[in-house]
Design a protein around this motif. Structure first.
Motif, PDB file in Angstrom:
ATOM      1  N   GLN A   5      -3.795  -2.873  -0.352  1.00  0.00           N
ATOM      2  CA  GLN A   5      -4.738  -1.768  -0.426  1.00  0.00           C
ATOM      3  C   GLN A   5      -5.651  -2.003  -1.630  1.00  0.00           C
ATOM      4  O   GLN A   5      -5.238  -2.586  -2.632  1.00  0.00           O
ATOM      5  N   VAL A  59      -4.697   2.644   4.320  1.00  0.00           N
ATOM      6  CA  VAL A  59      -3.551   1.926   4.895  1.00  0.00           C
ATOM      7  C   VAL A  59      -3.534   2.108   6.411  1.00  0.00           C
ATOM      8  O   VAL A  59      -3.330   1.145   7.166  1.00  0.00           O
ATOM      9  N   GLY A  68       0.820  -1.203   0.000  1.00  0.00           N
ATOM     10  CA  GLY A  68       0.000   0.000   0.000  1.00  0.00           C
ATOM     11  C   GLY A  68       0.851   1.249   0.000  1.00  0.00           C
ATOM     12  O   GLY A  68       2.080   1.186  -0.085  1.00  0.00           O
TER      13      GLY A  68
END
Length: 332
Positions: free
Chosen positions: A188, A151, A144
């Motif tokens: 992510q 995050v 991420g």
């Protein structure tokens, strides 16, 4: 890329049939584009909260990363804050679509705040996966972008020190875990599909035993919008992406176009377009990030039509029918 545009090329006025005097422009509009199901749900949660509880309703962090959307909700009575200590006792508060660390609802419970969680269900799925991997005794390598709210929210689902963030394949090379360490990876939801694939490959080569999610963590909307840009960018001289500079999925759309050799620009509103950008442009690509409403797309088309005679074509690369349920508090 198209051949250089000739300024002498014009199209006729569709009503009179006379030349319009404007240079012609072919506009390739990507589909899918704009709002995804998670964004639709988050905005509706704030709007229904305002209807049910009355203004003001507090929202922790921007509900989605789009200034037009945020300003519209402010006008209806939403107040946006960064932390819960800005929310007065007894007020209603909504958590943003990006997700929050576990400490946030815990603090809301402690203060007896009436809260609603607008976290995208696909982000919540990653949160549950993180908990399961920790319960299984694995350390998580999370792919991420440092500092992004999603995050921060995901890393806040597990105890400190049990998740390591990587952003690039170079970060993977620097990891010091041994071949025997039990590892898992998650991502992510708004990353570049191509970049993430390269990072995952680097992880699997270095740690063949690493456990990954059963299904792709990058959300369907992010993947679909990137695929749509890949359809229009090769035939465009310039691609405009409507989205906010802090919107991860919008920034990735710019990168996708640029990697295909096409110039690309991120804009938030039509007013940001410099007409000189269209000099030498015969074919323009247009898309919008998952937090940008369709109204802004039409605004851009109308603005460009002031300068050029636009012939619009929509390229559909996927159909989206996803709908997410609202929290029970708003539907009972």
């Amino acid at each position: 890329m198209n051949a250089p545009f000739q300024d002498s090329e014009t199209r006729s006025d569709p009503v009179s049939g006379e030349p319009s005097g404007k240079p012609a422009l072919t506009l390739l509009v990507a589909a899918p584009r704009g709002f995804c199901a998670g964004v639709d749900r988050a905005i509706e949660i704030v709007e229904r909260s305002l209807e049910r509880y009355g203004a003001p309703v507090y929202v922790r962090h921007e509900i989605v990363h789009n200034r037009y959307v945020v300003d519209g909700l402010k006008a209806k009575g939403a107040i946006f804050v960064e932390e819960l200590d800005e929310v007065p006792d007894g007020a209603s508060v909504v958590f943003s679509a990006h997700g929050v660390p576990k400490s946030v609802p815990h603090e809301a419970d402690r203060r007896k705040l009436d809260y609603l969680d607008a976290t995208c269900p696909l982000v919540s799925k990653v949160h549950r996966q993180a908990e399961r991997q920790i319960e299984a005794g694995r350390h998580i390598v999370f792919i991420g972008h440092q500092g992004h709210p999603e995050v921060i929210g995901t890393m806040g689902q597990v105890p400190d020190g049990t998740m390591t963030l990587v952003e690039t394949a170079e970060d993977v090379a620097a990891l010091s875990f041994t071949a025997e360490d039990p590892l898992a990876f998650l991502t992510q939801t708004t990353l570049s599909v191509d970049d993430t694939h390269a990072i995952v490959e680097a992880l699997r080569i270095k740690y063949p035993h690493i456990v990954g999610p059963k299904a792709e963590d990058i959300c369907y909307a992010t993947s679909n919008r990137q695929a749509a840009v890949k359809q229009i960018a090769p035939g465009s001289d310039l691609v405009l992406v409507i989205g906010a500079p802090n919107s991860s999925n919008s920034l990735r759309l710019v990168e996708v176009a640029e990697r295909l050799g096409t110039d690309a620009r991120l804009i938030q509103r039509a007013s940001e377009i410099d007409p000189t950008w269209l000099d030498g442009v015969g074919t323009l690509g247009l898309t919008a990030g998952a937090s940008a409403p369709e109204k802004l797309v039409r605004e851009v088309v109308d603005r460009i039509s002031e300068w050029r005679e636009v012939e619009e074509h929509t390229f559909v690369s996927a159909q989206e029918k996803m709908v997410f349920k609202l929290p029970r508090q708003l539907t009972d």
